[in-house]
Design an enzyme around this catalytic site. Structure first.
Site, PDB file in Angstrom:
ATOM      1  N   HIS A 377       0.801  -1.229   0.000  1.00 21.37           N
ATOM      2  CA  HIS A 377       0.000   0.000   0.000  1.00 21.37           C
ATOM      3  C   HIS A 377       0.830   1.275   0.000  1.00 21.37           C
ATOM      4  CE1 HIS A 377      -3.963  -1.887   0.871  1.00 21.37           C
ATOM      5  NE2 HIS A 377      -3.200  -2.807   1.427  1.00 21.37           N
ATOM      6  N   LYS A 576      -8.342  13.731   4.660  1.00 23.02           N
ATOM      7  CA  LYS A 576      -7.446  12.571   4.598  1.00 23.02           C
ATOM      8  C   LYS A 576      -6.438  12.737   5.722  1.00 23.02           C
ATOM      9  CE  LYS A 576      -6.436  14.006   0.345  1.00 23.02           C
ATOM     10  NZ  LYS A 576      -6.671  12.796  -0.450  1.00 23.02           N
ATOM     11  N   ARG A 577      -5.644  11.704   6.017  1.00 19.45           N
ATOM     12  CA  ARG A 577      -4.615  11.859   7.026  1.00 19.45           C
ATOM     13  C   ARG A 577      -3.689  13.016   6.672  1.00 19.45           C
ATOM     14  NH1 ARG A 577      -4.141   8.147  11.387  1.00 19.45           N
ATOM     15  NH2 ARG A 577      -2.154   9.197  11.682  1.00 19.45           N
ATOM     16  N   LYS A 582       0.864  14.384   1.010  1.00 17.05           N
ATOM     17  CA  LYS A 582      -0.501  14.664   0.559  1.00 17.05           C
ATOM     18  C   LYS A 582      -0.722  16.159   0.297  1.00 17.05           C
ATOM     19  CE  LYS A 582      -2.338  10.674   3.128  1.00 17.05           C
ATOM     20  NZ  LYS A 582      -3.006   9.794   2.150  1.00 17.05           N
ATOM     21  N   THR A 684      -8.603   6.602  -1.842  1.00 14.94           N
ATOM     22  CA  THR A 684      -9.956   6.079  -1.981  1.00 14.94           C
ATOM     23  C   THR A 684     -10.963   7.196  -1.680  1.00 14.94           C
ATOM     24  OG1 THR A 684      -9.724   5.213   0.266  1.00 14.94           O
ATOM     25  CG2 THR A 684      -9.529   3.628  -1.544  1.00 14.94           C
ATOM     26  N   LYS A 688     -14.780   8.273  -3.266  1.00 16.20           N
ATOM     27  CA  LYS A 688     -15.992   8.588  -2.492  1.00 16.20           C
ATOM     28  C   LYS A 688     -16.522   9.964  -2.877  1.00 16.20           C
ATOM     29  CE  LYS A 688     -13.809   5.879   1.031  1.00 16.20           C
ATOM     30  NZ  LYS A 688     -12.815   5.905   2.123  1.00 16.20           N
TER      31      LYS A 688
HETATM   32  C1  26Q Z   1       3.619   0.716  10.261  1.00 19.66           C
HETATM   33  C2  26Q Z   1       4.511   0.410  11.277  1.00 19.66           C
HETATM   34  C3  26Q Z   1       4.302   0.833  12.574  1.00 19.66           C
HETATM   35  C4  26Q Z   1       3.173   1.575  12.860  1.00 19.66           C
HETATM   36  C5  26Q Z   1       2.267   1.880  11.850  1.00 19.66           C
HETATM   37  C6  26Q Z   1       2.500   1.465  10.575  1.00 19.66           C
HETATM   38  C7  26Q Z   1       1.546   1.787   9.499  1.00 19.66           C
HETATM   39  C8  26Q Z   1       0.193   1.858   9.779  1.00 19.66           C
HETATM   40  C9  26Q Z   1      -0.712   2.181   8.791  1.00 19.66           C
HETATM   41  C10 26Q Z   1       1.957   2.052   8.209  1.00 19.66           C
HETATM   42  C11 26Q Z   1       1.052   2.371   7.229  1.00 19.66           C
HETATM   43  C12 26Q Z   1      -0.291   2.435   7.505  1.00 19.66           C
HETATM   44  C13 26Q Z   1      -1.312   2.787   6.521  1.00 19.66           C
HETATM   45  C14 26Q Z   1      -1.102   2.962   5.238  1.00 19.66           C
HETATM   46  C15 26Q Z   1      -2.179   3.364   4.343  1.00 19.66           C
HETATM   47  O1  26Q Z   1      -3.301   3.625   4.765  1.00 19.66           O
HETATM   48  N1  26Q Z   1      -1.922   3.424   3.040  1.00 19.66           N
HETATM   49  C16 26Q Z   1      -2.956   3.836   2.106  1.00 19.66           C
HETATM   50  O2  26Q Z   1      -3.622   2.683   1.645  1.00 19.66           O
HETATM   51  C17 26Q Z   1      -4.750   3.025   0.866  1.00 19.66           C
HETATM   52  C18 26Q Z   1      -5.486   1.753   0.529  1.00 19.66           C
HETATM   53  O3  26Q Z   1      -4.737   1.010  -0.391  1.00 19.66           O
HETATM   54  C19 26Q Z   1      -4.327   3.818  -0.350  1.00 19.66           C
HETATM   55  O4  26Q Z   1      -5.488   4.218  -1.032  1.00 19.66           O
HETATM   56  C20 26Q Z   1      -3.497   5.028   0.043  1.00 19.66           C
HETATM   57  O5  26Q Z   1      -2.994   5.667  -1.106  1.00 19.66           O
HETATM   58  C21 26Q Z   1      -2.359   4.606   0.949  1.00 19.66           C
HETATM   59  O6  26Q Z   1      -1.666   5.745   1.434  1.00 19.66           O
END
Ligand code: 26Q
Length: 844
Positions: A377, A576-577, A582, A684, A688
């Site tokens: 991702h 978004k985050r 971004k 995503t 929406k």
């Molecule tokens: C990793 C290690 C330690 C703590 C947290 C994490 C961690 C947690 C969540 C790393 C990444 C995430 C989330 C990533 C994420 O949401 N990516 C998004 O995924 C979406 C679905 O595929 C995409 O649409 C987005 O572009 C992408 O940023």
């Protein structure tokens, strides 16, 4: 065909009344003496009781289907998918169930008769916020699509006691509060103590056979405790399928490990010592609030291992109950790894097969690789998970040993295939420099590797995972993300849903490609007007929410003012985050340029705009937090300046979550998708927003690229550098001064960041300066570089909005051309290419 959605079912209404009354007394223990109707009960009980009783009454209906689904899967001995994810952003369950059970009207009728609205009842429920952003929400959409498409697919995850923090904005700064989503109980889950499993950490390996690690090993001296599952039913839309979301909790120690003699002697502390350390108690307690960033924390590794070990033990145990031979495991079970977070499932499955089931190593490896699929991702370097080898070795000695063996075989194969190319071996090694690279493990241990949009997958193949693509080209494939239209239109935007159904029938609810048929109304003015009016009513609702529920607050939480936004203005939404890539900052700098322009030209008329931001920042991400503060400083300046505040306004919506997204995205006119090209894997929110009739201003990034192919470039506002240009500029060396020295308006905003014009508060000046230096020093995400073309494009947006019918027509074309972006399509492709599940129509 009429269903319950069109026609109210009076029998259901009667049984619902009975059910609610029953649960008020029998489940919730309300002493409703002499009460025979719910109406009387409402006077005696709280609204929360009504919510809970309603939830239980609906659950009764779900339960029979749930049992039937499980027994049918068992009897037919079908292949089942287990989607492993550290995050699920489901939001509230009540609305999902009402929609998918097609009983929303009936429930409204019952509530209406007792003087309550569905909204009031829905607002009692807390969001299940067990995720950060896109990845977690995608998992929730996938579960909805799997159940709706009658596919045997279940979710496995963690039952965090505290989900994503509740965000408060105080004096413009983000403040985090614990999210106590379980504080009033959760009527949708069922605890399954009988399915608890033991999880072991630490200890050391001993071998039955002294040859090598490839044979049976045992770990002794571990610290162990229990993982307990809680199951939530996942109903399909208008069918009888009810799949399972199984979330693991770990607050209870494994009492079998107690030193009973010490306990008997009254030495309670010592008896508990090895079982209960601080970590154990809090292990699955709180979600890490990072998105696209890996802080490499030990507790996070423990959480991931709980998810992986508990899930695969559960999957294997249930598989063995079918009586099928272990060699067939991959023919009956598929495991999808949602990013690298659950990638230790590869070594855990190997461990169970080799050490517990006595399967020979090479056979076990075949089974494992054929079982697992990995979804990537992100391409952000700082998000690619790497664990310290020592930490992993100490915490999970046998799994680490298994990684070493896998890596040894893997490196040997690279060496052979690429004629001794040691650089390649180093680049592709799973263990390197004292770190375990989880993406490398995930690729090596899976038969399928996919990205989440065409552009993202091609970047994986050509750049991030290039060496792996050379070695295993057949493993790589694309699965462009999608969203569930049940949640994101049918539930979030009922009026638009009705309008669409009126025009083209209700087939779109399970086949989004049908919205294409709306295109024939592109010149139907009456229809376009209806679309505009629905949008206006959604904007009105958001306006009320902002006024009543999103006041500006002081440092101490006192309400400073309430903001009234103009629903005649363009609602421009970036939700978004918060992450530098971004580029919320680019949006904010554009607003500052616009402000300067209006100040410099009093009387200049523009189309009024309300800039709406909603974003949580990781708690430890300083730069992101500064950007939130900067947006709020700008809001303060602009909203209080009578020269401009009739024309532009800024609102920062606090605590963005799924429920707020439903209100916000349906009220948007403009969708901001402005990431640096090549960095947003898919996005995503872009989907929406477009599906709900917002027009996109965006870069050629992630799924925006495919949206522009479907919708037509001419119906979107695409600007900025393309991925290749970003790469070239990175290679060449980018100097942000070249931009601001040649653009007076940009130079001006840089001066404002450095100077005292916007604020005279020392702490606010410090925040602004920090942003200034990050831009001046590197501008890593090309904010300044793309700012001018962004501003030019924003002007085109305004010009089009002034032409009401031209705008509405473009909105309609956007909606009509979004058919591709249903998660139903995404799931179909996963299933056709990776999982190969058969459709199971329950009870037919
Ligand atoms: C990793 C290690 C330690 C703590 C947290 C994490 C961690 C947690 C969540 C790393 C990444 C995430 C989330 C990533 C994420 O949401 N990516 C998004 O995924 C979406 C679905 O595929 C995409 O649409 C987005 O572009 C992408 O940023």
């Amino acid at each position: 065909m009429k269903t319950k959605n069109d026609e109210t079912d009076n029998n259901f209404i009667d049984s619902l009344r009975e059910g609610i009354l029953y649960h008020l007394t029998k489940t919730l223990g309300l002493g409703l003496t002499g009460v025979t109707t719910i109406k009387e009960a409402v006077h005696q009980g709280h609204i929360r009781h009504i919510y809970k009783a309603l939830a239980h009454a609906l659950r009764d209906d779900i339960m029979d289907k749930w049992i039937a689904t499980n027994s049918e899967y068992r009897e037919k001995d079908v292949k089942q998918l287990c989607y492993l994810s550290a995050e699920y952003l489901t939001g509230r369950f009540l609305g999902n169930n009402l929609i998918n059970m097609c009983v929303k009207n009936e429930v409204k009728t019952v509530l209406d008769s007792i003087g309550l609205t569905l909204n009031e009842i829905e607002d009692v429920e807390m969001d299940a916020g067990l995720g950060n952003g896109g990845l977690g929400r995608l998992a929730a959409c996938f579960l909805d699509s799997l159940a709706t498409m009658e596919l045997p697919g279940h979710g496995y995850g963690l039952r965090y006691d505290y989900g994503i923090f509740r965000q408060e904005i105080l004096d413009g700064y983000q403040v985090e509060h614990p999210d106590e989503w379980l504080c009033h109980g959760n009527p949708w889950e069922i605890k399954r103590e009988e399915d608890a499993v033991v999880i072991r950490f630490g200890g050391r390996t001993v071998r039955e056979d002294m040859k090598k690690g490839k044979c049976k090993s045992e770990v002794v001296g571990c610290e162990s405790f229990l993982a307990i599952p809680f199951d939530t039913p996942v109903s399909g839309y208008s069918n009888k399928t009810v799949n399972t979301l199984r979330l693991w909790s770990t607050s209870v120690p494994d009492y079998s490990q107690f030193d009973i003699s010490a306990f008997d002697k009254g030495d309670y502390g010592n008896a508990l010592k090895d079982v209960l350390c601080h970590d154990d108690l809090t292990m699955v307690s709180v979600l890490y609030p990072n998105d696209n960033h890996d802080p490499g924390k030990r507790l996070r590794l423990k959480q991931q291992y709980v998810l992986v070990s508990a899930s695969i033990q559960d999957i294997l145990r249930k598989y063995k109950e079918t009586g099928n031979p272990i060699e067939m495991f991959h023919e009956k079970r598929a495991v999808q790894i949602n990013d690298t977070h659950p990638s230790l499932v590869i070594t855990e499955l190997m461990r169970l097969l080799v050490d517990e089931e006595g399967v020979e190593w090479e056979k076990a490896w075949d089974i494992t690789v054929n079982t697992c699929g990995y979804t990537n991702h992100t391409v952000m370097k700082e998000a690619l998970e790497q664990w310290d080898s020592h930490m992993l070795g100490e915490l999970l000695p046998r799994n680490y040993e298994i990684i070493e063996i896998i890596n040894h075989d893997h490196c040997k194969r690279i060496f052979e295939k690429f004629e001794g190319d040691m650089d390649k071996v180093r680049r592709m090694s799973i263990i390197e420099d004292g770190r375990v690279r989880m993406a490398n493990l995930a690729v090596v241990g899976s038969h399928s590797v996919n990205g989440v949009a065409e552009l993202h997958t091609s970047i994986l193949k050509n750049d991030v995972l290039r060496d792996f693509y050379d070695m295993f080209p057949e493993r790589f494939n694309n699965k462009t993300n999608g969203i569930t239209q049940r949640k994101w239109i049918l539930n979030a935007n009922p009026e638009l849903s009705h309008l669409i159904t009126d025009k083209i029938g209700k087939g779109w609810v399970t086949d989004l490609s049908m919205v294409k048929e709306l295109e024939k109304f592109a010149d139907d003015e009456a229809f376009l007007n209806e679309i505009i009016e629905i949008k206006q009513r959604n904007k009105k609702r958001l306006q009320e929410y902002i006024y009543n529920s999103n006041p500006v607050k002081s440092e101490t939480g006192d309400i400073v003012e309430r903001v009234n936004v103009d629903i005649g203005s363009i609602f421009d939404v970036q939700a978004k985050r918060l992450h530098e890539y971004k580029r919320q900052l680019m949006n904010a700098l554009y607003i500052l340029m616009l402000y300067n322009e209006l100040k410099g030209n009093p009387g200049k008329s523009i189309v009024p705009r309300t800039f709406l931001f909603a974003a949580k920042s990781a708690a430890g991400y300083d730069q992101a937090k500064s950007i939130i503060k900067f947006i709020n400083v700008l809001a303060k300046v602009i909203n209080h300046d009578p020269d401009v505040n009739q024309l532009i306004k800024i609102v920062f919506l606090e605590n963005y979550n799924v429920s707020l997204a439903e209100k916000l995205l349906t009220a948007a006119d403009v969708s901001e998708q402005i990431s640096t090209a090549g960095l947003e894997a898919s996005g995503t929110g872009n989907m929406k927003l477009a599906l709900n009739g917002a027009l996109t201003i965006g870069t050629m990034d992630g799924a925006n690229v495919e949206m522009s192919e479907e919708i037509g470039m001419e119906n979107m506002f695409i600007f900025g550098m393309r991925t290749e240009e970003v790469n070239d500029l990175n290679a060449q060396g980018y100097n942000p001064a070249d931009v601001y020295n040649n653009d007076r308006d940009i130079q001006r905003v840089m001066e404002q960041l450095r100077g005292e014009e916007l604020t005279n508060s020392p702490s606010e000046m410090e925040v602004l300066r920090k942003i200034y230096y990050s831009l001046e020093k590197s501008d890593r995400f090309f904010v300044l570089k793309d700012l001018r073309s962004y501003k030019d494009m924003q002007e085109k947006v305004s010009a089009l909005y002034a032409d009401r019918m031209a705008w509405a027509k473009m909105v309609l074309l956007n909606i009509a051309r979004m058919g591709k972006f249903s998660s139903d399509r995404t799931i179909k492709q996963y299933n056709d290419d990776i999982w190969h599940l058969e459709n199971v129509a329950i009870g037919s």
